[in-house]
Write an enzyme that holds these catalytic residues in place. Structure first.
Site, PDB file in Angstrom:
ATOM      1  N   ARG A  71       0.790  -1.245   0.000  1.00  0.00           N
ATOM      2  CA  ARG A  71       0.000   0.000   0.000  1.00  0.00           C
ATOM      3  C   ARG A  71       0.819   1.290   0.000  1.00  0.00           C
ATOM      4  NH1 ARG A  71      -3.939  -2.783  -2.051  1.00  0.00           N
ATOM      5  NH2 ARG A  71      -5.322  -3.855  -0.578  1.00  0.00           N
ATOM      6  N   ASP A 161      -2.120  -6.338 -11.293  1.00  0.00           N
ATOM      7  CA  ASP A 161      -2.994  -7.040 -10.350  1.00  0.00           C
ATOM      8  C   ASP A 161      -4.008  -6.107  -9.705  1.00  0.00           C
ATOM      9  OD1 ASP A 161      -3.701  -9.475  -8.783  1.00  0.00           O
ATOM     10  OD2 ASP A 161      -3.189  -8.121  -7.153  1.00  0.00           O
ATOM     11  N   ASP A 314      -1.371 -12.923  -1.484  1.00  0.00           N
ATOM     12  CA  ASP A 314      -2.276 -11.840  -1.895  1.00  0.00           C
ATOM     13  C   ASP A 314      -2.686 -11.024  -0.676  1.00  0.00           C
ATOM     14  OD1 ASP A 314      -3.739 -10.143  -3.461  1.00  0.00           O
ATOM     15  OD2 ASP A 314      -5.351 -11.550  -3.903  1.00  0.00           O
TER      16      ASP A 314
END
Length: 445
Positions: A71, A161, A314
């Site tokens: 992030r 992604d 993930d």
């Protein structure tokens, strides 16, 4: 990396006492110094070495995660490279690949080099930036892949992604460029015209709950298409978070044809299924969605058989306001770094699908091989880099979001009790996590 951090990496000496290599044979001592394994034997002793009591524990090569969302930059309220690195180290990881869907998007060397530098500053795991395939993840124009591959961060994997590279011509060109650059394209397999408005697996559960369905064909059609494009481009393609039995069969077929295709599966797709949606709790919303129990069973068998190459978390942190809302409005994603090993033990080791060498293969060796890492996923032998993980196979622990290292708390495993836990992680011989605490973070370096 600062001078002190370099010193910590190069000069650390540790003696691991009484470990079982790959969970096999008799206990041995392992001496690590100057970033590598120096000796393996019994009753080793050395002055001025940090002694790690590993009796009853299993020594494995440090884990490698090809699919992590850290992030930073842009959403540091949900995760940072520092907090995500701590979670990774606590989960037994020594290398992670940070996905490109940051803000700004990692579609330029400025951003990918920043991610690389921040990872080095923190120093808990090796953070490898993933570059975007297309500018802004928009699927319209190829990003400057060559520039990012040549940067300080030396990007070796590219992915949009979170979005599929859905235009076949753009994907073909990306694969052709990737082939010439010697890098990997990782595809989020989702035909967007089949998933518009979809929030859950298309099946009886979604129909009964009134949730818009996401068909398996949305994933499988892209997997099939990209296998053929990779064949013609003589390039490598990697399938992110495989979730269906059909994807397993397609990957198996493509490999039988000599196509350079690899695939990953997440821990949550191995363990959970769409029955979790009965409560409408958006913590269970993920992309691709949790499928049916038959899909999870097929994925477990495929991982055991080597059709699915590796495990990837993930890891996707989200703020509370993005999860504590109506299911359809919630953002998809789950935390995964600290629970991955335990879930693999629950789903693969306990049923006898994998032994501990198999765990090393799918969580360390194979992912490192896929992206060409030469310092990770190496054998436990003298002269090899000391990127290592110690696991207590007899431990049990209960997941508490408040006790995890991530800034966010969106774990679907809250209050669940799991077997096995990482006790110690070493990055080039330096302890980065021990007994539930990250060690040697940026402040110390």
């Amino acid at each position: 990396m600062s001078a002190r951090a370099m010193s910590m990496t190069e000069n650390s000496t540790a003696l691991i006492k009484g470990a079982l290599l790959y969970g096999e044979g008799e206990p041995v001592d392992v001496l690590v110094a100057d970033g590598e394994i120096r000796q393996i034997g019994t009753d080793l002793g050395i002055v001025d070495a940090e002694v790690i009591d590993a009796r009853g524990q299993i020594l494995l090569p440090g884990f490698v995660d090809l699919h992590t969302h850290l992030r930073e930059p842009g959403r540091e309220d949900t995760e940072t490279i520092e907090s995500g690195s701590a979670a990774a180290a606590l989960g037994g990881y020594t290398a992670v690949f940070a996905m490109a869907n940051t803000s700004p998007v990692a579609d330029s060397v400025v951003v990918t080099d920043h991610v690389w530098r921040r990872g080095k500053e923190v120093g808990l795991v090796d953070v490898y930036p993933v570059g975007a395939v297309t500018v802004g993840l928009a699927g319209k124009q190829l990003a400057e892949m060559g520039t990012m591959a040549a940067g300080i961060g030396a990007v070796r994997m590219f992915s949009d992604d979170g979005h599929c590279v859905y235009d076949p011509l753009i994907m073909r060109r990306a694969l052709e460029y990737a082939n010439s650059l010697g890098v990997l394209i990782a595809q989020h397999a989702e035909e967007p015209r089949l998933t518009k408005g979809a929030v859950a697996h298309e099946g009886p559960t979604a129909a009964r709950l009134g949730l818009a369905g996401w068909p398996r064909a949305a994933e499988e059609s892209i997997v099939a298409r990209d296998a053929l494009l990779a064949r013609d481009a003589r390039a490598r393609v990697h399938i992110c978070h495989a979730s269906t039995a059909g994807t397993v069969e397609l990957v198996k077929w493509a490999k039988s044809q000599g196509i350079s295709i690899t695939a990953e599966v997440t821990p949550h797709h191995l363990l959970l299924d769409d029955s979790r949606l009965e409560t409408y709790d958006a913590v269970n919303k993920v992309n691709p969605p949790l499928r049916e129990a038959s899909d999870a069973a097929a994925l477990r068998q495929a991982l055991a058989d080597g059709i699915i190459d590796c495990v990837a978390t993930d890891h996707a942190p989200h703020a509370e306001q993005d999860k504590c809302c109506e299911f359809a409005a919630a953002r998809p994603g789950m935390l995964g770094l600290e629970t991955a090993l335990s879930i693999i033990v629950r789903t693969m080791v306990e049923p006898g699908l994998l032994d501990w060498r198999g765990v090393a293969r799918v969580m360390s060796e194979r992912p490192a091989e896929i992206v060409g890492l030469d310092e990770h996923g190496r054998p436990l032998e003298v002269g090899e880099p000391a990127n290592l993980t110690l696991v207590d196979p007899n431990a049990t622990w209960t997941v508490r979001a408040a006790e995890l290292a991530s800034i966010s708390n969106n774990t679907p495993f809250e209050a669940m009790t799991f077997p096995a836990r990482v006790t110690t992680t070493l990055l080039r011989g330096r302890v980065t996590a021990r007994e539930g605490k990250a060690v040697g973070n940026r402040a110390e370096a």
